[in-house]
Design a protein around this motif. Structure first.
Motif, short mmCIF file in Angstrom:
data_model
loop_
_atom_site.label_atom_id
_atom_site.label_comp_id
_atom_site.label_asym_id
_atom_site.label_seq_id
_atom_site.Cartn_x
_atom_site.Cartn_y
_atom_site.Cartn_z
N PHE A 91 21.14 79.93 27.23
CA PHE A 91 19.78 80.09 26.72
C PHE A 91 19.59 81.50 26.16
CE2 PHE A 91 15.51 81.68 27.41
CZ PHE A 91 14.65 80.64 27.14
N ALA A 92 19.95 82.53 26.94
CA ALA A 92 19.76 83.91 26.50
C ALA A 92 20.72 84.29 25.37
CB ALA A 92 19.93 84.87 27.68
N THR A 93 21.94 83.77 25.42
CA THR A 93 22.90 84.04 24.34
C THR A 93 22.36 83.50 23.02
OG1 THR A 93 24.73 83.86 25.91
CG2 THR A 93 25.28 83.68 23.58
N GLU A 94 21.82 82.29 23.06
CA GLU A 94 21.25 81.67 21.87
C GLU A 94 19.96 82.38 21.44
OE1 GLU A 94 21.06 78.40 18.92
OE2 GLU A 94 22.52 79.69 19.90
N PHE A 95 19.19 82.86 22.40
CA PHE A 95 17.97 83.62 22.09
C PHE A 95 18.28 84.76 21.13
CE2 PHE A 95 15.56 87.47 22.76
CZ PHE A 95 14.24 87.06 22.67
N TRP A 96 19.28 85.56 21.45
CA TRP A 96 19.57 86.73 20.62
C TRP A 96 20.23 86.35 19.29
CZ3 TRP A 96 17.23 91.06 21.05
CH2 TRP A 96 16.71 91.46 22.29
N TYR B 157 16.91 84.04 12.46
CA TYR B 157 15.56 83.80 11.97
C TYR B 157 14.89 85.09 11.50
CZ TYR B 157 15.47 78.88 13.21
OH TYR B 157 15.74 77.54 13.26
N GLY B 158 15.31 86.22 12.08
CA GLY B 158 14.76 87.48 11.59
C GLY B 158 15.13 87.72 10.15
N MET B 159 16.39 87.48 9.82
CA MET B 159 16.85 87.64 8.44
C MET B 159 16.26 86.56 7.55
SD MET B 159 19.34 85.82 6.61
CE MET B 159 20.24 86.10 5.10
N ARG B 160 16.25 85.31 8.03
CA ARG B 160 15.76 84.20 7.23
C ARG B 160 14.27 84.32 6.90
NH1 ARG B 160 14.55 78.01 8.78
NH2 ARG B 160 12.58 79.04 9.18
N GLY B 161 13.52 84.92 7.81
CA GLY B 161 12.07 85.01 7.63
C GLY B 161 11.65 85.82 6.43
N PHE B 162 12.46 86.82 6.06
CA PHE B 162 12.07 87.66 4.92
C PHE B 162 13.08 87.60 3.77
CE2 PHE B 162 14.42 90.53 7.84
CZ PHE B 162 15.39 91.06 6.98
N GLY C 268 13.61 83.33 20.46
CA GLY C 268 14.24 84.29 19.55
C GLY C 268 13.59 84.28 18.18
N ALA C 269 13.30 83.07 17.67
CA ALA C 269 12.66 82.95 16.36
C ALA C 269 11.25 83.51 16.36
CB ALA C 269 12.64 81.48 15.94
#
Length: 503
Positions: free
Chosen positions: A17-22, A28-33, A165-166
């Motif tokens: 869960f935490a591995t996938e979170f990061w 999604y941080g990159m994809r968002g902008f 994460g997203a």
């Protein structure tokens, strides 16, 4: 008396869960902008691309992100195992994000133009995701037995890690990218991948089967009774993979930039046909008996509806992102909300609704009323259509008034799309681990990611298709989703029988 969450789910679930979170914080941080970066003027540090061209790059990127898991799944099953694959993928994506940060300015001293840095970074993200994405999902499935009633709920909890994460990332990476500098958004995403790698390394020994107590995801030839984590020789091969693939990606990008587009299309076509042929052969050789073939047939049928869903849902990164940036009133008490923040609305609803859906599915199971997987897919398409119907009305409202509209419209759209997503995505991941032939679970997970890839590619083309035929994009997708939903309801009884006892 019901078991507590900690008793019901293996500890390894929370490690993954935490591995996938990061990892999702990074992606999604990159994809968002990303589209905003590509369409920003040169003076503002962007590439100054037209929307259709930016959408096309975005669509190809997000499609390939889901194609490479087919290869990553095969390599994990046949050669290196899921754990090594996750490390290779995480390190490649970290490097890719930092190189994306370098695309904001020319780096001639490092033999990188802006264009080369952009495509090299994207290439490493695509390759790394191919190693990471299918194998972490497969490992979640490996924590449970095939008919464990907690398996669907486990995937729903895991899915919350994705969306936490997203949710967080757009407030960090999106704000840095839009308000400080694009490179800082990419650097924040790279930092997320570094943390993901370190966390998984520290918690690796907790990833064991809740049924057998044996470690999950070791290389195929290793004895899980004698080894519970990767050793020095494994790390030597991991670093060799990372260095080799980084150098290879640089050579390929340098070649592609200087080659005629027709040649590239031909090569890509040959690789695509060859890959599809190899995938088909792998499935054929490792599927045994009528029951396994029947279940594979269900996977292939549901993959078609999966494509339809994501071709609509993934408008979030293109047309919805543009709508938020240009047509939505983002001023709140004098503060202008960054457009990328709207990408977090879906994640907020996932965080709120995923636990509720876990309870709902559990209660329905106790009452023997839990819908079978094909019916859940059909409902997901209904909710997708409702969301696009609302979006079409919002667009009409803007056109009629020629004034920025309330962000509530987008909030409502994301709500219905999130409900649809919860009926589709975590259920689909769980379904793959249940129905796949045991020898090729990762390969079938890669195939599933491939169907999402097609959905992402078609999503980027929807605007161009609707404009060519002079349709309104949002109305067009509304009708398209409703037709698919109706078909899904019709075939669901047949698909249910083909699952051969698997819920």
């Amino acid at each position: 008396m019901s078991k507590s969450a900690s008793q019901s789910h293996p500890k390894g679930l929370y490690t993954l869960f935490a591995t996938e979170f990061w990892e999702r914080f990074s992606y999604y941080g990159m994809r968002g902008f990303f589209v905003l970066y590509l369409t920003a003027t040169l003076a503002k540090g962007g590439f100054g691309l037209e929307k259709t061209e930016a959408y096309s790059i975005y669509g190809i990127f997000t499609a390939l992100v889901y194609v490479t898991p087919i290869i990553g799944g095969i390599l994990a099953d046949k050669l290196i195992g899921q754990r090594k694959s996750i490390y290779v993928g995480a390190l490649l994506m970290a490097i890719g994000q930092f190189i994306m940060a370098m695309s904001v300015t020319d780096m001639h001293d490092l033999f990188l133009t802006r264009q080369m840095a952009l495509y090299l970074g994207l290439g490493l993200l695509i390759t790394g995701n191919g190693f990471f994405k299918p194998n972490i999902s497969t490992m979640v499935g490996g924590l449970y037995s095939a008919n464990d009633p907690n398996k669907d709920n486990g995937f729903t909890i895991f899915y919350m890690g994705i969306n936490l994460g997203a949710f967080v990332t757009n407030f960090v990476g999106g704000s840095l990218a839009e308000n400080v500098g694009w490179q800082y958004g990419f650097m924040a995403a790279g930092f997320g991948m570094v943390v993901s790698t370190i966390w998984f390394f520290m918690r690796e020994t907790s990833v064991v089967s809740g049924e057998t107590g044996l470690p999950v995801g070791l290389p195929p030839k290793d004895d899980p009774h004698k080894k519970n984590k990767l050793e020095k020789k494994d790390w030597t091969s991991i670093l060799a993979f990372v260095v080799g693939l980084t150098v290879f990606s640089y050579i390929i990008v340098h070649f592609l930039i200087n080659v005629d587009a027709d040649i590239i299309n031909t090569v890509v076509g040959i690789i695509g046909i060859g890959g599809l042929g190899y995938l088909s052969l792998t499935i054929y050789q490792n599927t045994e008996g009528a029951t396994q073939w029947s279940r594979v047939g269900v996977i292939l049928a549901l993959a078609i509806f999966n494509i339809v869903f994501w071709s609509g849902f993934e408008q979030a990164g293109t047309s919805f992102n543009t709508f938020a940036n240009e047509y939505t009133d983002r001023n709140v008490m004098g503060f202008e909300i960054p457009a990328s923040w709207f990408q977090s609305i879906n994640a907020v609803f996932i965080i709120i609704l995923a636990p509720l859906f876990t309870v709902i599915w559990g209660k329905l199971s106790d009452m023997k009323l839990n819908p079978r997987t094909p019916y859940k897919f059909a409902w997901s398409l209904v909710f997708l259509a409702i969301g696009f119907g609302i979006m079409a009305i919002a667009n009409d409202t803007y056109t009629a008034s020629n004034a920025l509209i309330s962000p509530i419209w987008l909030v409502m759209v994301y709500f219905f799309h999130t409900v649809g997503e919860l009926c589709m995505s975590p259920i689909g991941l769980s379904m793959i681990t249940k129905l796949s032939p045991p020898k090729i679970v990762s390969v079938m997970m890669g195939l599933w990611m491939g169907s999402i890839a097609l959905g992402n590619f078609f999503a980027a083309q929807m605007t161009a298709i609707s404009e060519y035929y002079e349709f309104d994009t949002f109305y067009f997708i509304t009708v398209y989703a409703l037709v698919a939903a109706a078909l899904a309801f019709v075939v669901s009884p047949f698909l249910t029988k083909m699952m051969k006892g698997i819920h």
